[in-house]
Design an enzyme around this catalytic site. Structure first.
Site, PDB file in Angstrom:
ATOM      1  N   HIS A  23      -6.839 -59.223 -39.301  1.00 14.56           N
ATOM      2  CA  HIS A  23      -7.010 -58.306 -40.437  1.00 14.56           C
ATOM      3  C   HIS A  23      -8.411 -57.715 -40.308  1.00 14.56           C
ATOM      4  O   HIS A  23      -9.393 -58.470 -40.381  1.00 14.56           O
ATOM      5  CB  HIS A  23      -6.873 -59.050 -41.762  1.00 14.56           C
ATOM      6  CG  HIS A  23      -5.546 -59.735 -41.907  1.00 14.56           C
ATOM      7  ND1 HIS A  23      -4.499 -59.174 -42.608  1.00 14.56           N
ATOM      8  CD2 HIS A  23      -5.089 -60.924 -41.429  1.00 14.56           C
ATOM      9  CE1 HIS A  23      -3.463 -60.001 -42.565  1.00 14.56           C
ATOM     10  NE2 HIS A  23      -3.790 -61.060 -41.847  1.00 14.56           N
ATOM     11  N   HIS A 201       4.128 -61.292 -42.140  1.00 17.70           N
ATOM     12  CA  HIS A 201       3.666 -62.665 -42.368  1.00 17.70           C
ATOM     13  C   HIS A 201       4.836 -63.428 -43.008  1.00 17.70           C
ATOM     14  O   HIS A 201       5.444 -62.945 -43.974  1.00 17.70           O
ATOM     15  CB  HIS A 201       2.502 -62.696 -43.356  1.00 17.70           C
ATOM     16  CG  HIS A 201       1.167 -62.311 -42.783  1.00 17.70           C
ATOM     17  ND1 HIS A 201       0.942 -61.129 -42.147  1.00 17.70           N
ATOM     18  CD2 HIS A 201      -0.027 -62.979 -42.781  1.00 17.70           C
ATOM     19  CE1 HIS A 201      -0.329 -61.077 -41.756  1.00 17.70           C
ATOM     20  NE2 HIS A 201      -0.943 -62.181 -42.131  1.00 17.70           N
ATOM     21  N   GLU A 204       3.777 -69.052 -43.579  1.00 17.57           N
ATOM     22  CA  GLU A 204       2.379 -69.529 -43.590  1.00 17.57           C
ATOM     23  C   GLU A 204       2.300 -70.561 -44.726  1.00 17.57           C
ATOM     24  O   GLU A 204       2.178 -71.750 -44.499  1.00 17.57           O
ATOM     25  CB  GLU A 204       1.413 -68.363 -43.821  1.00 17.57           C
ATOM     26  CG  GLU A 204      -0.057 -68.769 -43.895  1.00 17.57           C
ATOM     27  CD  GLU A 204      -0.986 -67.602 -44.263  1.00 17.57           C
ATOM     28  OE1 GLU A 204      -0.511 -66.583 -44.810  1.00 17.57           O
ATOM     29  OE2 GLU A 204      -2.210 -67.731 -44.026  1.00 17.57           O
ATOM     30  N   ASP A 282      -6.936 -64.098 -37.253  1.00 21.29           N
ATOM     31  CA  ASP A 282      -6.600 -63.813 -38.655  1.00 21.29           C
ATOM     32  C   ASP A 282      -7.757 -63.112 -39.391  1.00 21.29           C
ATOM     33  O   ASP A 282      -7.804 -61.892 -39.447  1.00 21.29           O
ATOM     34  CB  ASP A 282      -6.179 -65.104 -39.365  1.00 21.29           C
ATOM     35  CG  ASP A 282      -5.229 -64.868 -40.532  1.00 21.29           C
ATOM     36  OD1 ASP A 282      -4.821 -63.707 -40.755  1.00 21.29           O
ATOM     37  OD2 ASP A 282      -4.871 -65.841 -41.230  1.00 21.29           O
ATOM     38  N   ASP A 283      -8.664 -63.890 -39.976  1.00 19.69           N
ATOM     39  CA  ASP A 283      -9.807 -63.348 -40.736  1.00 19.69           C
ATOM     40  C   ASP A 283     -11.066 -64.074 -40.258  1.00 19.69           C
ATOM     41  O   ASP A 283     -11.633 -64.911 -40.986  1.00 19.69           O
ATOM     42  CB  ASP A 283      -9.600 -63.590 -42.234  1.00 19.69           C
ATOM     43  CG  ASP A 283      -8.314 -62.946 -42.732  1.00 19.69           C
ATOM     44  OD1 ASP A 283      -8.288 -61.721 -42.880  1.00 19.69           O
ATOM     45  OD2 ASP A 283      -7.327 -63.687 -42.936  1.00 19.69           O
TER      46      ASP A 283
END
Ligand code: ADE
Ligand code: ZN
Length: 341
Positions: A23, A201, A204, A282-283
């Site tokens: 992201h 997504h 998760e 991811d982040d």
């Protein structure tokens, strides 16, 4: 982190990496957050960069998303989005990334009055620079926020139509629990009708059933995270049979308490069962590591072999939305890196 043996450390450094679950808003490092806040005269609720980092203790996905969306407030003009993506590409280059498919969340910005052309324009400026400077290729994937109604996703897709050639696909992110893929079936059908690729997504925090919905209803070509698939053995068998890639983010899963610690992660088990797994960050500004650190963490916790690391890198090339000629060229590079020293 445990020190790796020289051979696997050097392999991780050398491997050409494709990152498929990133992201771009999640690469906002506190230093840049403070810099942009000062530029725009925004008062942050933190005294220092260290205080921001100290706040990164999450109990679940939502506790992270609250901070992540608040941080986005400093992104206001085209040069902010450029600076954000440029700093990601600098780190990605250092990590050996050769191709990246970046998620962006337009709704987080348009709701604050930031126009679509500012978001996409700034990101694309940085993507062009990264190609010239580092030889990194990249694509954009527009994500719909699943905690918002499907009508908002339709409006976002509509607003993005003038920029259709600027992104390769659509995705689905944000709070998963209570927001199943079925909520977005129609907007994904519209996106597919426009020729866009589809990811989502699922699995998760949400149940395995959401992965099945993402495949059956949204026609997702890759599943982002997907780690809860092993609650449904028939689903795991399907993922293996149909070679459906999962974009797994090990450090994220620990930080967001999806798993207690990496030693208990099912990455090695799924990989050894034949699931097409890829390694992603991811982040990374929030989760303590970029993509190479995610590879390292897997080796340290689960003792992935050199051959398994190479398999993950190859999986990512194949799972990308690159044309087949580019995939073939990258696979050759991965294999060359695997046998060199
Ligand atoms: N948005 C940013 N990171 C996310 C994640 N890990 N899951 C869902 N939505 C996200
Ligand atoms: Zn994600």
């Amino acid at each position: 982190m445990k020190k790796l043996d020289v051979a696997r450390e050097s392999l991780i450094r050398r491997l050409p990496k494709v990152e498929l679950h990133l992201h771009i808003e999640g690469t906002l490092e506190p230093e840049l957050m403070f810099g942009l806040a000062a530029k725009h005269g925004i008062a942050l609720p933190y005294a220092s960069v260290e205080a921001v980092r100290a706040a990164y203790n999450f109990s679940d996905l939502q506790s992270f998303l609250d901070l992540y969306y608040a941080g986005c407030d400093v992104l206001r003009d085209r040069t902010d989005f450029y600076a954000l993506a440029s700093s990601y590409f600098t780190r990605a280059y250092a990590d050996g990334v050769v191709h990246a498919e970046l998620f962006f969340d337009p709704q987080t910005h348009t709701v604050r009055g930031v126009p679509m052309d500012v978001i996409i324009g700034g990101l694309r400026d940085a993507m062009e620079d990264a190609h010239k400077r580092y030889g990194i290729t990249s694509d954009l994937i527009l994500c719909f926020l699943r905690h918002l109604p499907e009508a908002d996703a339709f409006a976002t897709l509509e607003a993005a139509l003038p920029y259709l050639s600027e992104f390769v696909g659509v995705g689905l992110d944000s709070g998963e629990r209570g927001n199943p893929p079925s909520k977005f079936e129609r907007v994904f059908a519209r996106a597919r009708g426009l020729g866009l690729r589809v990811v989502a997504h699922a699995g998760e925090e949400g149940p395995a059933e959401y992965i099945t919905e993402a495949l059956d209803l949204l026609k997702a070509e890759r599943i982002d995270h997907g780690v809860r698939c092993d609650e449904d053995p028939a689903l795991v068998a399907r993922l293996v049979r149909d070679q459906i890639p999962l974009t797994v983010c090990p450090l994220s899963n620990v930080k967001l308490c999806v798993v207690k610690d990496l030693a208990q992660h099912n990455f090695a088990k799924l990989l050894r069962q034949g699931v097409v797994l890829t390694v992603n960050s991811d982040d990374p500004a929030y989760f303590g590591g970029y993509v190479a650190d995610n590879y390292r963490a897997l080796v340290a916790a689960l003792d992935l072999t050199a051959a398994e690391l190479v398999r993950c890198a190859e999986n990512a090339v194949r799972a990308s939305f690159l044309p087949s000629t580019a995939k073939a060229a990258l696979l050759t590079r991965v294999r060359a890196a695997a046998v060199s020293r």
